[in-house]
Design a protein around this motif. Structure first.
Motif, mmCIF file in Angstrom:
data_model
loop_
_atom_site.group_PDB
_atom_site.id
_atom_site.type_symbol
_atom_site.label_atom_id
_atom_site.label_comp_id
_atom_site.label_asym_id
_atom_site.label_seq_id
_atom_site.Cartn_x
_atom_site.Cartn_y
_atom_site.Cartn_z
ATOM 1 N N ARG A 158 -36.074 47.203 -16.151
ATOM 2 C CA ARG A 158 -37.255 46.957 -17.317
ATOM 3 C C ARG A 158 -38.149 46.708 -17.072
ATOM 4 N NH1 ARG A 158 -34.029 46.128 -22.884
ATOM 5 N NH2 ARG A 158 -32.308 46.861 -22.242
ATOM 6 N N GLU A 159 -39.112 46.547 -15.831
ATOM 7 C CA GLU A 159 -40.420 46.572 -15.372
ATOM 8 C C GLU A 159 -40.962 47.733 -15.273
ATOM 9 O OE1 GLU A 159 -42.629 44.413 -11.988
ATOM 10 O OE2 GLU A 159 -41.134 43.833 -11.864
ATOM 11 N N GLN A 160 -42.564 48.343 -15.771
ATOM 12 C CA GLN A 160 -43.179 49.133 -15.382
ATOM 13 C C GLN A 160 -44.969 48.856 -14.966
ATOM 14 O OE1 GLN A 160 -45.467 50.597 -19.765
ATOM 15 N NE2 GLN A 160 -43.549 50.676 -20.022
ATOM 16 N N ALA A 161 -44.797 49.393 -14.118
ATOM 17 C CA ALA A 161 -46.426 49.448 -13.110
ATOM 18 C C ALA A 161 -46.928 50.778 -13.285
ATOM 19 C CB ALA A 161 -45.673 48.672 -12.413
ATOM 20 N N TRP A 162 -47.781 50.527 -13.508
ATOM 21 C CA TRP A 162 -48.323 51.852 -13.145
ATOM 22 C C TRP A 162 -49.532 52.361 -11.540
ATOM 23 C CZ3 TRP A 162 -52.263 54.113 -17.677
ATOM 24 C CH2 TRP A 162 -52.085 53.901 -18.962
ATOM 25 N N ILE A 163 -49.052 53.721 -10.952
ATOM 26 C CA ILE A 163 -49.204 53.295 -9.897
ATOM 27 C C ILE A 163 -50.217 54.796 -9.683
ATOM 28 C CG2 ILE A 163 -46.949 52.583 -9.379
ATOM 29 C CD1 ILE A 163 -45.677 55.475 -9.110
#
Length: 325
Positions: A206-211
């Motif tokens: 459920r980790e979230q990263a803007w890329i």
């Protein structure tokens, strides 16, 4: 599925000279962009999402920026490069973005992305990718440019308004709204207005990263005199996003709002209130704090008390910036 419906009043009008002292973002600015140019987010240039059939076939250990990387595995590709996951001994998985070419444009584009990511890292913006190394990479098709990024989320999928061939692929869980809005507010606060916003979500952690900040606009200036620093090369569909700081900010907010499913709108509004209230207590922030009132121009209805708090928090952020200017 969600559709953008163009309001009857959104016919584009001739642009008047911009008063650099006017920092206020009116609801009409947002609605005009949402109605008149929102279709561009859905249509999108196919070249910005196309996968090349001829992969670089990077299948053995390699180095980048002084790091020795092992067991590369192809994750995906676009017009500018390919992305691999690799093992970094002692640190786990990393994502490695490798340019398709090795010319001045590729070098400039990767240097620009590294610049934006560093700006966000220096501002301690949560939930965005970090660049831990950069440099040439020797591939089976010759030398290319590389960026080593963390986190690497191999089980993730990219969420953007261009996902799934033009249909928005919404964030799946309400609990992620708090992370999404916190990152959006902090990205803007750091002086970055995202263009072609992409959020990578891991289905397991459920980790979230803007890329992928390749297209991002950098806001420059102070005391009401703002300008926009565009990337090395601008995709035609995004050209209007770099005309002024206001255009960049409104376009960024539009993309973020389009990522919010109907069932999460109230929670998203509450998350914005919380983050803006925190910002109002931190007067020494980045260039983008001047424009934080954009988040109060919601394109949906929320509880009246939440809307009032949101507008008050946005105004306090603006007042703090004016006092500190």
């Amino acid at each position: 599925s969600a559709r953008l419906i163009r309001p009857a009043s959104t016919r584009l009008k001739p642009r008047s000279a911009c008063d650099p002292s006017d920092r206020r973002i009116g609801r009409s600015n947002f609605l005009q962009l949402l109605g008149a140019t929102g279709a561009a987010f859905f249509a999108g240039s196919r070249r910005c999402r196309a996968e090349d059939d001829l992969k670089m076939q990077l299948n053995k250990d390699f180095s980048c920026g002084g790091l020795e990387l092992e067991n590369p595995r192809f994750l995906g590709g676009g017009v500018q490069g390919e992305v691999y996951q690799a093992d970094l001994p002692g640190q786990g998985l990393v994502a490695v973005k490798i340019s398709r070419r090795n010319d001045d444009y590729a070098k400039g584009a990767f240097a620009r992305e590294q610049q934006v990511v560093k700006l966000l890292s220096d501002a301690q913006v949560p939930g965005v990718e970090r660049c831990i190394a950069a440099g040439p990479v020797v591939t089976p098709v010759g030398q290319r440019q590389g960026l080593v990024m963390q986190p690497c989320l191999p089980a993730g999928k990219v969420i953007s308004v261009k996902s799934d061939r033009g249909t928005p692929l919404f964030l799946e869980e309400d609990k992620r709204m708090e992370k999404l809005m916190k990152t959006a507010v902090r990205v803007l606060d750091a002086g970055v207005a995202g263009v072609d916003v992409q959020v990578l979500q891991d289905a397991n952690s459920r980790e979230q990263a803007w890329i992928d900040f390749t297209e991002a606009a950098i806001l420059r200036g102070e005391k009401g005199n703002f300008s926009v620093e565009a990337p090395v090369m601008v995709c035609p569909e995004y050209a209007s996003r770099y005309k002024s700081a206001k255009d960049a900010v409104v376009g960024f907010a539009t993309e973020v709002f389009l990522l919010v499913p109907a069932t999460s709108r109230q929670l998203a509004a509450e998350a914005l209130v919380s983050e803006l209230e925190l910002l109002a207590q931190e007067p020494s922030r980045g260039v983008g704090q001047t424009f934080q009132d954009v988040w109060s121009k919601l394109p949906w209805r929320c509880e009246a008390s939440t809307q009032q708090r949101l507008e008050a928090a946005a105004e306090r952020c603006r007042e703090v910036q004016m006092r500190s200017a």
